[in-house]
Motif scaffolding. Structure first.
Motif, PDB file in Angstrom:
ATOM      1  N   VAL A 102       0.854  -1.183   0.000  1.00  0.00           N
ATOM      2  CA  VAL A 102       0.000   0.000   0.000  1.00  0.00           C
ATOM      3  C   VAL A 102       0.896   1.241   0.000  1.00  0.00           C
ATOM      4  N   ASP A 103       0.602   2.167  -0.894  1.00  0.00           N
ATOM      5  CA  ASP A 103       1.341   3.429  -0.972  1.00  0.00           C
ATOM      6  C   ASP A 103       0.756   4.369   0.071  1.00  0.00           C
ATOM      7  N   THR A 104       1.459   4.575   1.169  1.00  0.00           N
ATOM      8  CA  THR A 104       0.950   5.417   2.252  1.00  0.00           C
ATOM      9  C   THR A 104       1.267   6.902   2.048  1.00  0.00           C
ATOM     10  N   THR A 105       1.916   7.243   0.929  1.00  0.00           N
ATOM     11  CA  THR A 105       2.260   8.643   0.663  1.00  0.00           C
ATOM     12  C   THR A 105       1.157   9.365  -0.089  1.00  0.00           C
ATOM     13  N   ILE A 106       0.084   8.646  -0.473  1.00  0.00           N
ATOM     14  CA  ILE A 106      -1.027   9.238  -1.219  1.00  0.00           C
ATOM     15  C   ILE A 106      -2.345   8.906  -0.534  1.00  0.00           C
ATOM     16  N   ALA A 107      -3.399   9.606  -0.948  1.00  0.00           N
ATOM     17  CA  ALA A 107      -4.745   9.283  -0.465  1.00  0.00           C
ATOM     18  C   ALA A 107      -5.216   8.013  -1.181  1.00  0.00           C
ATOM     19  N   ASN A 108      -5.741   7.067  -0.435  1.00  0.00           N
ATOM     20  CA  ASN A 108      -6.239   5.813  -0.992  1.00  0.00           C
ATOM     21  C   ASN A 108      -7.720   5.675  -0.678  1.00  0.00           C
ATOM     22  N   ALA A 109      -8.529   5.461  -1.708  1.00  0.00           N
ATOM     23  CA  ALA A 109      -9.957   5.219  -1.503  1.00  0.00           C
ATOM     24  C   ALA A 109     -10.141   3.866  -0.828  1.00  0.00           C
ATOM     25  N   LEU A 110     -11.089   3.801   0.093  1.00  0.00           N
ATOM     26  CA  LEU A 110     -11.435   2.564   0.777  1.00  0.00           C
ATOM     27  C   LEU A 110     -12.862   2.215   0.357  1.00  0.00           C
ATOM     28  N   ASP A 111     -13.041   1.058  -0.276  1.00  0.00           N
ATOM     29  CA  ASP A 111     -14.347   0.661  -0.801  1.00  0.00           C
ATOM     30  C   ASP A 111     -14.770  -0.686  -0.244  1.00  0.00           C
ATOM     31  N   VAL A 112     -16.062  -0.816   0.060  1.00  0.00           N
ATOM     32  CA  VAL A 112     -16.674  -2.094   0.386  1.00  0.00           C
ATOM     33  C   VAL A 112     -17.680  -2.346  -0.729  1.00  0.00           C
ATOM     34  N   THR A 113     -17.519  -3.479  -1.439  1.00  0.00           N
ATOM     35  CA  THR A 113     -18.382  -3.754  -2.588  1.00  0.00           C
ATOM     36  C   THR A 113     -19.031  -5.121  -2.477  1.00  0.00           C
TER      37      THR A 113
END
Length: 129
Positions: free
Chosen positions: A95-106
């Protein structure tokens, strides 16, 4: 990070369902091949819980997480055993922790049907240091 989601579903046949948790476009939790009962007469409760921990930070950070999807049948007034499907990771994921990451439940049905639906009514995401 702790993710808890709850809601209800209905289906007109014993369809399969796949529940996923995605982080930054990568699937980090996957409960697939869940066979749901025929519920032509009503709705049933479901819940999902997934917990993951960032182990290292940076562009190539690592994390690991575990979780489950669960539902219990209550058809005709009788409660049948609950069914759980594990979301198991036995190794870390990147996981790239230097950027904003979307978290999705699908949720994805195995077979499309106009009378099968799943609804999330409550979602809690808790991040702790």
């Amino acid at each position: 990070v702790i993710i808890k989601a709850t809601g209800y579903f209905t289906t007109d046949d014993a369809h399969t369902l796949q529940m996923r948790v995605d982080l930054g476009g990568t699937t980090i939790g996957d409960a697939s091949g869940i066979t749901l009962p025929d519920l032509a007469t009503g709705n049933e409760h479901w819940e999902l819980e997934f917990v993951f921990t960032i182990r290292t930070t940076g562009v190539s950070g690592t994390a690991i997480g575990q979780g489950k999807f669960r539902f219990c049948e209550a058809i005709g007034g009788a409660t049948n055993p609950c069914v759980e499907s594990e979301m198991l990771n036995t190794s870390t994921f990147t996981v790239d922790t230097t950027i904003a990451n979307a978290l999705d439940v699908t949720a994805q049905w195995g077979t499309a049907s106009s009378t099968s639906s799943i609804t999330c009514t409550n979602l809690v995401i808790k991040a702790e240091n």
